[in-house]
Design an enzyme around this catalytic site. Structure first.
Site, PDB file in Angstrom:
ATOM      1  N   GLU A  44       0.872  -1.171   0.000  1.00  0.00           N
ATOM      2  CA  GLU A  44       0.000   0.000   0.000  1.00  0.00           C
ATOM      3  C   GLU A  44       0.905   1.215   0.000  1.00  0.00           C
ATOM      4  O   GLU A  44       1.788   1.339   0.851  1.00  0.00           O
ATOM      5  CB  GLU A  44      -0.899   0.041   1.238  1.00  0.00           C
ATOM      6  N   ASP A  85      -6.182   8.772   9.576  1.00  0.00           N
ATOM      7  CA  ASP A  85      -4.860   8.329  10.006  1.00  0.00           C
ATOM      8  C   ASP A  85      -4.494   8.909  11.364  1.00  0.00           C
ATOM      9  O   ASP A  85      -4.826  10.044  11.694  1.00  0.00           O
ATOM     10  CB  ASP A  85      -3.811   8.740   8.972  1.00  0.00           C
ATOM     11  N   TYR A 129     -11.122  -3.920   2.793  1.00  0.00           N
ATOM     12  CA  TYR A 129     -10.218  -3.557   3.883  1.00  0.00           C
ATOM     13  C   TYR A 129     -11.065  -3.423   5.145  1.00  0.00           C
ATOM     14  O   TYR A 129     -11.870  -2.506   5.265  1.00  0.00           O
ATOM     15  CB  TYR A 129      -9.527  -2.237   3.548  1.00  0.00           C
TER      16      TYR A 129
END
Length: 264
Positions: free
Chosen positions: A49, A60, A175
């Site tokens: 990734e 994040d 994911y």
């Protein structure tokens, strides 16, 4: 058969989970990122990734936020990120590369132009963190038209009513975010993750990769027992920044070994 489907097919044949390693493009510079990408693939990463730096990476945690800031300060751009993919392809033609980022840079380039450029560079798919399924059709159509996977996120908060919308038109893999919160946070209870992976796999018909908060080989092995792939990002990014490439690749080798050896 695409590189991505080929890897997951090989993983199924071998009866094991895959190891997906994340690195931020341009942290601290393009040359260091390219070297890390090559090293991670050689250290056992089945899929890479590649983070696209963005000023407001809302999903994040602090480690990847700081990496994005460093990358942007060093001049990394979306175009530069795609150059890294192209350069990586010159030495590693078979390792899939998934671009992970946010909608703003893709939209600024233009979805069609971005899809063309990503396919030409040798990318295999895209994870766009901040576009919900109700709004991602233009980007998804552009990517699918160039043979690129469009990977969506599912989370512990994705209930049975929402999951079909997430699974519909997703491609490559799903994911699964192992915990509520941001990258680098705690990674949830193993039993809960196993049940969630089975539910997401049944809904989508796709492999399920689990990430967010996986930091150690022991934890990676626990998740590998249930998931189709394990994603490690913040731990690798932090090791690269604080200890250098050698330490990050040593960690990657340990993670890859743990994932490969996990009982299933």
């Amino acid at each position: 058969m695409t590189r991505l489907s080929g890897v997951f097919g090989q993983l199924r044949a071998e009866g094991r989970a895959g190891f997906i390693a994340y690195v931020m493009a341009g942290d601290p510079d393009a040359g260091a990122t390219l070297s890390a990408m090559r090293g991670l693939a050689d250290a056992g990463a089945d899929i890479l990734e590649l983070g696209v730096p963005f000023t407001d990476p809302m999903a994040d945690g602090p480690v990847i936020q700081r990496a994005a800031i460093r990358a942007l300060a060093g001049g990394m751009t979306l175009a530069g990120t795609l150059d890294l993919v192209r350069d990586f392809r010159a030495t590693h033609p078979d390792t899939p590369v998934i671009l992970m980022g946010y909608a703003n840079p893709f939209h600024a380039m233009g979805y069609e132009a971005f899809a063309d450029a990503a396919a030409d560079a040798g990318a295999d798919g895209v994870i766009c963190v901040d576009i919900p399924p109700e709004e991602d059709a233009p980007l998804r159509a552009a990517l699918e038209g160039r043979g690129l996977a469009f990977v969506r996120l599912a989370a512990p908060t994705t209930d049975d009513a929402r999951l079909p919308q997430v699974a519909a038109h997703c491609s490559g893999f799903v994911y699964y975010v192992s915990t509520t919160g941001v990258t680098g946070a705690g990674s949830g209870e193993t039993g809960d993750i196993a049940a969630a992976v089975a539910r997401v796999r049944a809904a989508s018909g796709l492999p399920v990769a689990v990430g967010f908060g996986v930091k150690t080989p022991e934890r990676a092995a626990e998740i590998a027992a249930a998931a189709d792939a394990v994603v490690v990002g913040s731990a690798i990014v932090e090791a690269l920044h604080r200890e250098g490439e050698g330490a990050a690749l040593a960690l990657a080798r340990d993670l890859a070994g743990a994932v490969r050896a996990a009982a299933r």
